[in-house]
Write a protein that holds these residues in place. Structure first.
Motif, PDB file in Angstrom:
ATOM      1  N   ARG A  92      72.955 -45.216 -20.773  1.00 20.64           N
ATOM      2  CA  ARG A  92      73.664 -44.399 -19.777  1.00 20.64           C
ATOM      3  C   ARG A  92      73.310 -44.842 -18.361  1.00 20.64           C
ATOM      4  O   ARG A  92      74.170 -44.862 -17.472  1.00 20.64           O
ATOM      5  N   ALA A  93      72.025 -45.205 -18.142  1.00 24.22           N
ATOM      6  CA  ALA A  93      71.631 -45.713 -16.814  1.00 24.22           C
ATOM      7  C   ALA A  93      72.349 -47.020 -16.503  1.00 24.22           C
ATOM      8  O   ALA A  93      72.795 -47.252 -15.362  1.00 24.22           O
ATOM      9  N   LEU A  94      72.487 -47.896 -17.505  1.00 25.67           N
ATOM     10  CA  LEU A  94      73.209 -49.155 -17.310  1.00 25.67           C
ATOM     11  C   LEU A  94      74.684 -48.902 -17.016  1.00 25.67           C
ATOM     12  O   LEU A  94      75.293 -49.595 -16.181  1.00 25.67           O
ATOM     13  N   SER A  95      75.274 -47.906 -17.674  1.00 26.46           N
ATOM     14  CA  SER A  95      76.676 -47.570 -17.421  1.00 26.46           C
ATOM     15  C   SER A  95      76.863 -47.053 -15.994  1.00 26.46           C
ATOM     16  O   SER A  95      77.835 -47.413 -15.310  1.00 26.46           O
ATOM     17  N   GLU A  96      75.924 -46.213 -15.507  1.00 25.01           N
ATOM     18  CA  GLU A  96      76.017 -45.719 -14.128  1.00 25.01           C
ATOM     19  C   GLU A  96      75.871 -46.864 -13.128  1.00 25.01           C
ATOM     20  O   GLU A  96      76.572 -46.904 -12.100  1.00 25.01           O
ATOM     21  N   GLN A  97      74.984 -47.814 -13.432  1.00 25.53           N
ATOM     22  CA  GLN A  97      74.807 -48.975 -12.554  1.00 25.53           C
ATOM     23  C   GLN A  97      76.088 -49.808 -12.505  1.00 25.53           C
ATOM     24  O   GLN A  97      76.508 -50.276 -11.434  1.00 25.53           O
ATOM     25  N   LEU A  98      76.717 -49.979 -13.666  1.00 30.36           N
ATOM     26  CA  LEU A  98      77.966 -50.732 -13.721  1.00 30.36           C
ATOM     27  C   LEU A  98      79.060 -50.055 -12.914  1.00 30.36           C
ATOM     28  O   LEU A  98      79.780 -50.709 -12.132  1.00 30.36           O
ATOM     29  N   GLU A  99      79.218 -48.754 -13.058  1.00 36.29           N
ATOM     30  CA  GLU A  99      80.277 -48.042 -12.340  1.00 36.29           C
ATOM     31  C   GLU A  99      80.028 -48.061 -10.836  1.00 36.29           C
ATOM     32  O   GLU A  99      80.972 -48.111 -10.035  1.00 36.29           O
ATOM     33  N   GLU A 100      78.777 -48.035 -10.432  1.00 36.06           N
ATOM     34  CA  GLU A 100      78.452 -48.106  -8.996  1.00 36.06           C
ATOM     35  C   GLU A 100      78.852 -49.460  -8.423  1.00 36.06           C
ATOM     36  O   GLU A 100      79.411 -49.550  -7.314  1.00 36.06           O
ATOM     37  N   ILE A 101      78.591 -50.532  -9.187  1.00 38.20           N
ATOM     38  CA  ILE A 101      78.966 -51.871  -8.723  1.00 38.20           C
ATOM     39  C   ILE A 101      80.484 -52.004  -8.651  1.00 38.20           C
ATOM     40  O   ILE A 101      81.032 -52.549  -7.687  1.00 38.20           O
ATOM     41  N   VAL A 102      81.186 -51.500  -9.673  1.00 40.19           N
ATOM     42  CA  VAL A 102      82.650 -51.584  -9.681  1.00 40.19           C
ATOM     43  C   VAL A 102      83.234 -50.820  -8.494  1.00 40.19           C
ATOM     44  O   VAL A 102      84.161 -51.288  -7.818  1.00 40.19           O
ATOM     45  N   ALA A 103      82.686 -49.644  -8.192  1.00 37.19           N
ATOM     46  CA  ALA A 103      83.190 -48.851  -7.067  1.00 37.19           C
ATOM     47  C   ALA A 103      82.942 -49.563  -5.732  1.00 37.19           C
ATOM     48  O   ALA A 103      83.769 -49.473  -4.808  1.00 37.19           O
ATOM     49  N   TYR A 104      81.820 -50.285  -5.629  1.00 35.70           N
ATOM     50  CA  TYR A 104      81.510 -50.968  -4.355  1.00 35.70           C
ATOM     51  C   TYR A 104      82.377 -52.209  -4.175  1.00 35.70           C
ATOM     52  O   TYR A 104      82.958 -52.431  -3.108  1.00 35.70           O
ATOM     53  N   ILE A 105      82.491 -53.051  -5.203  1.00 35.81           N
ATOM     54  CA  ILE A 105      83.252 -54.301  -5.074  1.00 35.81           C
ATOM     55  C   ILE A 105      84.754 -54.042  -5.082  1.00 35.81           C
ATOM     56  O   ILE A 105      85.542 -54.904  -4.690  1.00 35.81           O
ATOM     57  N   ALA A 106      85.193 -52.858  -5.496  1.00 33.66           N
ATOM     58  CA  ALA A 106      86.628 -52.548  -5.502  1.00 33.66           C
ATOM     59  C   ALA A 106      87.214 -52.527  -4.106  1.00 33.66           C
ATOM     60  O   ALA A 106      88.439 -52.520  -3.956  1.00 33.66           O
ATOM     61  N   ASP A 107      86.363 -52.519  -3.037  1.00 25.92           N
ATOM     62  CA  ASP A 107      86.858 -52.576  -1.655  1.00 25.92           C
ATOM     63  C   ASP A 107      87.157 -53.993  -1.213  1.00 25.92           C
ATOM     64  O   ASP A 107      87.463 -54.235  -0.031  1.00 25.92           O
ATOM     65  N   SER A 108      87.061 -54.957  -2.133  1.00 23.31           N
ATOM     66  CA  SER A 108      87.315 -56.349  -1.782  1.00 23.31           C
ATOM     67  C   SER A 108      88.789 -56.544  -1.427  1.00 23.31           C
ATOM     68  O   SER A 108      89.672 -55.858  -1.958  1.00 23.31           O
ATOM     69  N   ARG A 109      89.023 -57.515  -0.548  1.00 22.07           N
ATOM     70  CA  ARG A 109      90.394 -57.822  -0.138  1.00 22.07           C
ATOM     71  C   ARG A 109      90.995 -58.924  -1.001  1.00 22.07           C
ATOM     72  O   ARG A 109      92.138 -59.323  -0.779  1.00 22.07           O
ATOM     73  N   SER A 110      90.216 -59.464  -1.966  1.00 19.36           N
ATOM     74  CA  SER A 110      90.697 -60.545  -2.817  1.00 19.36           C
ATOM     75  C   SER A 110      91.287 -59.968  -4.100  1.00 19.36           C
ATOM     76  O   SER A 110      90.640 -59.181  -4.799  1.00 19.36           O
TER      77      SER A 110
END
Length: 644
Positions: free
Chosen positions: A545-563
């Motif tokens: 569950r901790a790994l899943s939360e870490q993954l979702e945090e990364i996805v939410a941060y990189i989703a602001d990419s312009r590429s």
């Protein structure tokens, strides 16, 4: 206080018309069931309208115990479903009125209906059932309406079979008549052939007058020549012949006293009196049978001895022990002067044993019939109370269920009501048959349906009072998704407005940490755990569950990419799930129990291995996608790098 009274009147006005409507509809339905069950015994009897109406009236009263609970269930479902569908129930709760407060006037009404149902069962139903069954048996014994068909044999006249080739419907004349006279028995049957004839009813409707023309009759005279080898017969030719046949076409109502003495025609007091009297008789019969068995001599020696007391009356006394000088030779009892005597001894003993067996079987049947009488009366006694209790239970099922589903009308409530009532009827009928046959105690069988539905009513009432989502589809889907899992795809879209750009070093550092965590999890857990290791340890779900939360945090941060390529690559990340199959139990005793019970443990183990294999593939995918995203983010021209 005035508002609460208005609320009570509003709820009563909403429920009472629906209850009256559903009650008469349900009563009509069960009455049609009665009609289809006995329609063969009613058609063709020439019954008058007032007699049929009287029979249906008493049948309707007898069907009230079946229609009343269904009507209460359907009416309460429709009432609270309508209140919930039109948001009236929501407005009441928003005003501080709880669901039990809204139900309180109907609870009082249900109490009144339950009390009335008890007195109806005790005072009205026995009379209605007595009259209904008396009328029904009277109708069964009534002769059918006389209507002789053409071209077939007609056997509704007792002792005679008629065959008519054709008939004149205007004049009532019958042509080409053949009559088999079986009134004197099969061995003395007679045959009558006639060119034509007429059959009319006498004025008192107790006889048929048959007028025949141009025919012959043949009579078997076996009684007259019983001692003769050849049986004589008589042949007669006639120009016209008249025969008077017994045929009672009147309706004779049977005496109600016979049905009144049955269990269906008694109230509580009479039922209890019958149970007590028959019970005392059964006890006395049991004592008498046991005394007879104890007093029966064995090998010519009685096990009971009687001696006179001081008053001269015989009283039971112990049998003195008889000391034998030497062991008794049982085989010597069968010795005789010759073999015929020994065979005679054995035959007498066998006949005596058969007679004793038949006597004991007869006594057993007598006892069984008396016990069956007690059970039938006890069943009817218990039914006096079950109807009232069933009305209350069905209300506490229907009202909360209507508040939960919030669907009014007659569609959904009717479907749910029919399903629940069929469930109740099956359980009630099963318990009744088991109690009737003596397989379980009478009170257990009759109260079985109420005992099963009572927890259901408590559950629905609790859920409705606490506004729980009992029929929330998403909640059940999420539960099964957590249990067995389902592959879910990740969907992302390019953001039109980005407030903060992605910091590449920070993003690559997060991806590196994610890849390292996924690798550590793979290394710490075996690829294919053994049966014992799976049940005792499995794959821990906390770090997952901790790994899943870490993954979702990364996805939410990189989703602001312009590429666009980075966004598309983010969608390659799987959605980590914390399934039950990863670690079935946290308790050692439960794990050991599951391991011992192989029919449960082995299938779960094999399914768990499959899910663990899928999980390891998802973690490998996370590591691979993290490396590819890192390469895309560090490239000066991500679009060009991806194209190359």
């Amino acid at each position: 206080m005035l508002g609460v009274k208005r609320l009570y009147w509003f709820v009563l006005k909403s429920f009472v018309p629906l209850f009256c409507m559903t009650f008469f509809i349900c009563l009509f339905i069960v009455l049609m069931q009665f009609l289809w069950r006995y329609i063969d015994e009613l058609v063709g009897k020439g019954l008058t309208i007032d007699l049929i109406g009287e029979l249906f009236f008493y049948a309707a009263l007898s069907m009230v115990p079946m229609a009343l609970p269904l009507a209460i269930l359907l009416a309460s479902l429709m009432t609270f479903g309508n209140l919930g569908e039109h948001f009236e129930l929501t407005a009441m709760k928003a005003s501080g009125v709880s669901l039990l407060k809204v139900m309180s006037p109907l609870i009082v009404l249900m109490g009144i209906i339950a009390v009335g149902a008890f007195f109806f069962q005790n005072n009205v139903l026995p009379i209605a059932q007595t009259k209904m069954y008396t009328l029904l048996f009277s109708v069964r014994q009534k002769s059918p309406e006389l209507e002789i068909p053409e071209g077939v044999f007609y056997d509704q006249i007792p002792g005679y079979n008629f065959f008519v080739d054709h008939k004149d419907r205007l004049s009532g004349t019958l042509y080409e008549i053949m009559i088999y006279d079986m009134s004197k028995g099969f061995d003395n049957a007679g045959i009558i052939l006639a060119d034509s004839g007429k059959l009319v009813m006498t004025e008192d409707k107790s006889h048929l007058f048959l007028k025949l023309w141009e025919g012959e009759s043949f009579d078997n005279l076996k009684e007259a020549g019983s001692s003769m080898k050849n049986v004589p017969y008589r042949r007669e030719s006639f120009h016209d012949k008249s025969i008077l046949l017994e045929f009672d076409a009147n309706f004779n109502r049977l005496d109600e006293e016979g049905m009144r003495n049955q269990y269906v025609g008694k109230n509580i007091t009479e039922l209890q009196a019958t149970i007590d009297s028959v019970g005392r008789m059964v006890d006395s019969m049991g004592v008498s049978y046991s005394r007879t068995i104890m007093e029966a001599p064995r090998m010519g020696v009685s096990s009971v001895n009687y001696r006179p007391d001081e008053s001269g009356r015989l009283v039971e006394a112990p049998v003195p022990d008889v000391a034998l000088s030497k062991p008794l030779n049982v085989d010597s009892l069968l010795t005789g002067p010759n073999s015929a005597a020994r065979v005679n001894y054995v035959s007498q003993a066998l006949n005596k044993a058969k007679n004793m067996k038949q006597e004991y079987e007869f006594r057993s049947l007598v006892m069984k019939e008396e016990l069956k009488t007690i059970r039938r009366h006890d069943i009817e006694l218990q039914k006096k109370f079950t109807l009232s209790f069933a009305c209350i239970i069905f209300f506490f099922i229907g009202a909360p269920l209507g508040a939960i589903i919030r669907k009014g009308g007659i569609g959904m409530p009717l479907v749910i009501s029919v399903i629940l009532f069929i469930f109740y009827y099956i359980i009630d009928n099963t318990g009744y048959k088991m109690a009737r046959d003596g397989r379980i105690l009478v009170w257990e069988g009759i109260w079985l349906s109420s005992a099963i539905l009572l927890p259901l009513g408590i559950f629905f009432t609790y859920k409705a009072v606490n506004d729980s989502a009992v029929f929330n589809k998403d909640a059940y889907l999420n539960f099964f998704r957590r249990l067995i899992g389902s592959n879910m795809a990740r969907h992302l879209k390019m953001k039109e407005v980005v407030l903060v750009d992605v910091d590449v070093p920070k993003a690559t550092g997060m991806l590196s940490s994610l890849s390292e965590s996924a690798g550590n999890y793979l290394e710490e857990n075996p690829k294919r755990p053994s049966y014992i290791a799976y049940w005792m340890k499995g794959y821990p779900r906390g770090p997952l569950r901790a790994l899943s939360e870490q993954l979702e945090e990364i996805v939410a941060y990189i989703a602001d990419s312009r590429s666009k390529l980075v966004i598309n690559k983010l969608m390659d990340f799987p959605i980590l799930r914390s399934l039950w199959f990863y670690h079935p139990s946290n308790y050692k005793w439960a794990s050991w129990a599951a391991m011992v019970i192989f029919p449960i443990g082995l299938p779960v183990y094999f399914i768990g291995l499959r899910q663990l294999s899928i999980l390891r593939h998802e973690l490998e995918t996370i590591r691979s996608v993290s490396a590819q995203l890192t390469e895309l983010l560090e490239s000066p021209d991500p679009e060009q790098t991806a194209t190359a």
